[in-house]
Every structure is written in structure tokens, then in C-alpha cells.
Design an enzyme around this catalytic site. Sequence first.
Site, PDB file in Angstrom:
ATOM      1  N   GLU A 269      -4.310   0.701  45.874  1.00  0.00           N
ATOM      2  CA  GLU A 269      -4.492   1.214  44.520  1.00  0.00           C
ATOM      3  C   GLU A 269      -5.865   0.951  44.069  1.00  0.00           C
ATOM      4  O   GLU A 269      -6.119   0.370  42.943  1.00  0.00           O
ATOM      5  CB  GLU A 269      -3.378  -0.072  43.955  1.00  0.00           C
ATOM      6  CG  GLU A 269      -2.056   0.319  44.348  1.00  0.00           C
ATOM      7  CD  GLU A 269      -0.977  -0.094  43.373  1.00  0.00           C
ATOM      8  OE1 GLU A 269      -1.431  -0.611  42.197  1.00  0.00           O
ATOM      9  OE2 GLU A 269       0.218  -0.331  43.765  1.00  0.00           O
ATOM     10  N   GLY A 270      -6.708   1.523  44.854  1.00  0.00           N
ATOM     11  CA  GLY A 270      -8.307   1.550  44.464  1.00  0.00           C
ATOM     12  C   GLY A 270      -8.817   0.448  45.425  1.00  0.00           C
ATOM     13  O   GLY A 270      -8.458  -0.703  45.166  1.00  0.00           O
TER      14      GLY A 270
HETATM   15  C1  LIG Z   1      -0.822   0.734  53.606  1.00  0.00           C
HETATM   16  C2  LIG Z   1      -1.393   1.874  52.501  1.00  0.00           C
HETATM   17  C3  LIG Z   1      -0.351   1.984  51.459  1.00  0.00           C
HETATM   18  C4  LIG Z   1      -0.747   2.677  50.449  1.00  0.00           C
HETATM   19  N1  LIG Z   1       0.045   3.276  49.682  1.00  0.00           N
HETATM   20  C5  LIG Z   1      -0.199   4.294  48.752  1.00  0.00           C
HETATM   21  C6  LIG Z   1       0.957   4.955  47.852  1.00  0.00           C
HETATM   22  O1  LIG Z   1       2.048   4.678  48.071  1.00  0.00           O
HETATM   23  N2  LIG Z   1       0.574   6.052  47.357  1.00  0.00           N
HETATM   24  C7  LIG Z   1      -0.598   6.602  47.387  1.00  0.00           C
HETATM   25  O2  LIG Z   1      -0.841   7.585  46.484  1.00  0.00           O
HETATM   26  N3  LIG Z   1      -1.647   5.959  48.166  1.00  0.00           N
HETATM   27  C8  LIG Z   1      -1.402   5.026  48.909  1.00  0.00           C
HETATM   28  N4  LIG Z   1      -2.422   4.615  49.671  1.00  0.00           N
HETATM   29  C9  LIG Z   1      -3.731   5.087  49.797  1.00  0.00           C
HETATM   30  C10 LIG Z   1      -4.653   4.153  49.197  1.00  0.00           C
HETATM   31  O3  LIG Z   1      -4.689   4.146  47.942  1.00  0.00           O
HETATM   32  C11 LIG Z   1      -6.149   4.660  49.632  1.00  0.00           C
HETATM   33  O4  LIG Z   1      -6.439   4.627  51.114  1.00  0.00           O
HETATM   34  C12 LIG Z   1      -7.482   4.331  48.968  1.00  0.00           C
HETATM   35  O5  LIG Z   1      -7.595   4.570  47.552  1.00  0.00           O
HETATM   36  C13 LIG Z   1      -8.634   4.681  49.741  1.00  0.00           C
HETATM   37  O6  LIG Z   1      -8.714   5.751  49.747  1.00  0.00           O
HETATM   38  P1  LIG Z   1      -9.223   6.245  51.383  1.00  0.00           P
HETATM   39  O7  LIG Z   1      -8.390   5.668  52.222  1.00  0.00           O
HETATM   40  O8  LIG Z   1      -9.064   7.748  51.411  1.00  0.00           O
HETATM   41  O9  LIG Z   1     -10.370   5.705  51.439  1.00  0.00           O
HETATM   42  P2  LIG Z   1     -12.130   6.668  51.086  1.00  0.00           P
HETATM   43  O10 LIG Z   1     -11.966   7.016  49.661  1.00  0.00           O
HETATM   44  O11 LIG Z   1     -12.560   7.516  51.999  1.00  0.00           O
HETATM   45  O12 LIG Z   1     -12.999   5.383  51.080  1.00  0.00           O
HETATM   46  C14 LIG Z   1     -13.778   4.778  52.071  1.00  0.00           C
HETATM   47  C15 LIG Z   1     -14.717   3.980  52.050  1.00  0.00           C
HETATM   48  O13 LIG Z   1     -15.750   4.336  51.164  1.00  0.00           O
HETATM   49  C16 LIG Z   1     -15.730   3.724  49.740  1.00  0.00           C
HETATM   50  N5  LIG Z   1     -15.966   4.473  48.735  1.00  0.00           N
HETATM   51  C17 LIG Z   1     -15.542   5.712  48.401  1.00  0.00           C
HETATM   52  N6  LIG Z   1     -16.013   6.027  47.456  1.00  0.00           N
HETATM   53  C18 LIG Z   1     -16.842   5.280  46.895  1.00  0.00           C
HETATM   54  C19 LIG Z   1     -18.030   5.241  45.866  1.00  0.00           C
HETATM   55  N7  LIG Z   1     -18.123   6.100  45.098  1.00  0.00           N
HETATM   56  N8  LIG Z   1     -18.801   4.231  45.899  1.00  0.00           N
HETATM   57  C20 LIG Z   1     -18.593   3.105  46.758  1.00  0.00           C
HETATM   58  N9  LIG Z   1     -17.708   3.307  47.755  1.00  0.00           N
HETATM   59  C21 LIG Z   1     -16.922   4.274  47.870  1.00  0.00           C
HETATM   60  C22 LIG Z   1     -14.405   3.003  49.701  1.00  0.00           C
HETATM   61  O14 LIG Z   1     -14.406   1.745  48.772  1.00  0.00           O
HETATM   62  C23 LIG Z   1     -14.034   2.718  51.118  1.00  0.00           C
HETATM   63  O15 LIG Z   1     -14.711   1.554  51.572  1.00  0.00           O
HETATM   64  C24 LIG Z   1      -2.139   3.473  50.477  1.00  0.00           C
HETATM   65  C25 LIG Z   1      -2.898   3.209  51.800  1.00  0.00           C
HETATM   66  C26 LIG Z   1      -2.621   2.334  52.621  1.00  0.00           C
HETATM   67  C27 LIG Z   1      -3.478   1.798  53.656  1.00  0.00           C
END
Ligand SMILES: Cc1cc2nc3c(=O)[nH]c(=O)nc-3n(C[C@H](O)[C@H](O)[C@H](O)COP(=O)(O)OP(=O)(O)OC[C@H]3O[C@@H](n4cnc5c(N)ncnc54)[C@H](O)[C@@H]3O)c2cc1C
Length: 379
Positions: free
Chosen positions: A363-364
Amino acid sequence: MISFKLTEEQEQIRKLARSFAEKEIIPIAAEYDEKEEIPWHIVEKAHALGLMNRTVPVEYGGQGLDHVTDAIVAEELAYGCLGISGALGANGLALAPILIAGTPEQKEKFLKPFCAKPQLAAFCLTEPNAGSDVASISTTAVRDGDYYVINGRKCFITNGGIASLYTVFATVDKSKGLKGITAFIVPGDTPGISMGRKEKKMGDRASHVAEVIFEDVRVPKENVLWSEGQGFKIAMMTLDRTRPIVGAAAVGVARRALEEAIKYSKQRVQFGKPICENQAIQFMLADMATKVETARLLVWYACWLLDQGLPVSKIGAMAKMYAADVAMSVTVDAVQIFGGYGYMRDYPVEKLMRDAKILQIYEGTNQIQRIVIARNLLA
Ligand SMILES: Cc1cc2nc3c(=O)[nH]c(=O)nc-3n(C[C@H](O)[C@H](O)[C@H](O)COP(=O)(O)OP(=O)(O)OC[C@H]3O[C@@H](n4cnc5c(N)ncnc54)[C@H](O)[C@@H]3O)c2cc1C
């Protein structure tokens, strides 16, 4: 004047959720964590007890709870097991776009039959190349007469592939960036939806997280929420509403770790006395307890803002971020207080620490929450 006294109804539902967590969830939590499965009988019981679809209005078959009361329930269920509470709570996330942007006809058509039975819903936003950067989503929705045809791949979707109802975010025009994103209500039995990889997770393992693949999924134009291009706004309004509840779940995880650590520190004898008689342990417990209390205050404040219809973006992001960080640090400290035993699966704190990590990511991420907070401060 501010009152922290719960109403009679809040006390009753807290008691119900606490006893459900203690009697039904805690005894099976480790088993389902190990098996990486949702305990379906718990979903059925939670539904029968009115612990699901909690903020859906009663007229559409939900419980009609306000957000403060929802937070009270979320804390108790996550105290039992974060994975199980997450499987149940994902309905709150998935149905929120319909509550926010659905017409009365859409609510009647989709929420009523959904809430009548124990069923799961899923919120489909994240994609392999679009996590924090929502604007990059590449799932497309192409208009074809009275229908849209959805194609794309969503990843990390809680209840993905097993949900009866999906809210799906797709772009009707990639060149428009955020302004092309559109939200759709998609019944789970629509042809063309399939489950991709089921994820094997570090923690939160009694919930089901998988890829969802959309191949020529035809959705009537009546299933669009608001109108074309409103999807990003709906997604952000949804997250404003649900982040405080993630915070509430984090408080539940942290409180459980604190209580387990207190109990253990009174029982464990080293150097001829219980380890809780050492000031070093007492100071850890004092800091852990202070963090739990302050996190709950922020969560309840955010939920109160939601209930008053006041802006919640900044405080909601703070509540989610702070409570998630508290859950992480309190569970790490609980493992420390258990020493070597804390590292073993025989004791509950090892699972609590693995579970806590996800609270800083979904959720972010907590970095994204800080961006939301800073944007609000500098606006
Ligand atoms: C168990 C689980 C359940 C989930 N359930 C759902 C669901 O039901 N529905 C859904 O839609 N999604 C779901 N998600 C997805 C989840 O919301 C995302 O994993 C999350 O938003 C982060 O996206 P990402 O994994 O692509 O990481 P990325 O966006 O690739 O981020 C990687 C790292 O970079 C950092 N980062 C990225 N951009 C910036 C910035 N501009 N400034 C500083 N730091 C930054 C992030 O904070 C993180 O530390 C789930 C994830 C998990 C693991």
C-alpha cells in the site's frame, strides 16, 4: 474535549474480534504460515461473525462500521495473524474504489451479492514494471462498442486468481500518463482472467499473493468507475482510506510482540533472576510499549479524520509509515528479548518479525509515504 472512551458498540466488537483472534486464529496461525495457505474455514467464520466487509454500508450487505471501529477490529485480527487478517482485509482495499466511486446501481449490483457470501476480492494496481510508479502501468483497456477489452499482467496481488471480484486499473491511452488510467469492476468469473505465479513469501504467508493475467477480458462499459481517466484519482483516494487500516494492523502485530516479550522476560531466568529484572530489558520494554501507544494514537487520529470527512492524506501516510516502522522495530526487539529461542519457529516472535516487514512495503512503501507527507508539508 477529546475522548478516548470507546462506545458500547466498539467495546463489543473489540471483544468479539479479540476472542476470535485468541480462540480461532492464534491456534492455527503457525500451521497456515508453514503451509502458505489461507485457512478457508476462518474466512467463513469471520464472515458469519460480521468481521469482513466491515466498512461496506449495511444496505449493501456490509457491517457499516466507521473507520475508527474498523481500526479497532483490524488491530485485533492482526494481533492473531497478519497474514490471515490481510486475506480478510484485502476486501476492504478492493471494495474501497466501489465505495468511493461506484454509482448506487454499481453498488447494488456488485457489493450486495459479493457481501452475501464469504468471498474474497482483489485490488489490481501493481505491475512488474509499475510499483511505486503507478503512472507506468501498461495493462490496457481498449474500447470495443459497449465493452472494454483488458489485456495485461498484474503482480503481487493479494487474493489474485482466487477472488470473486476485482477492481482493476488499466490505461485507455498510455500517451496520457496518469490521465489515461481508468478503474474497472471485473467479476472474478469473467473469461480471460487467470492466475500466474503464486508468490512464496518471507512473511504474511497465510495470505495468498499471486500474479493475475488478463487476456482479452471483456468488461461492459457500465463497469467503469466514474469515467475514463479517473483511475489514478480513485486509486489514491482508496489508499488514503486504507493506509490507516494497514497502520492499525501494524499496531496489532507490535502489541502482540510486546505482550509475548513481557511474558517471556518474566519467565526466563539467567544469572539467578528473571531477565525482566535487568534495567536493559525494562528499557526495551518501555520503549516498545511507548511506540505501540503512539502508533495507535496516530492511527485512530487518521481514522477519525476519515470519519469526519476531513483531508487525511498526510496523517494517513504518517499513520501507516510510523505504525509499520514501529511494528518492525518492536518485533526485532521482541526477538532480541527471546534471545536464541526468539530465532526459532517454536516461538511466535520469529513469525511476527517476518510478518512485520511487509507493512513497510505494501500500500505504498514507507519511502512513498514520506514523499506524500513531504508533498503535503511543502504544498
Ligand atoms: C505481500 C504483498 C502483497 C501485495 N498486495 C498488493 C495488492 O493486493 N494489490 C496491488 O496492487 N499491489 C499489491 N502489492 C504491491 C505493493 O503495493 C508494491 O510492492 C509496492 O507498492 C512497491 O512497489 P515495488 O515492489 O514495485 O517496488 P519499487 O517501486 O520498485 O520500489 C523499490 C524500492 O525503491 C523505493 N523507491 C521507489 N521510488 C522511489 C522514490 N521516488 N523515492 C524514494 N524511494 C523510492 C521504494 O520505496 C522501494 O524501497 C503487494 C506487495 C506484496 C509484497
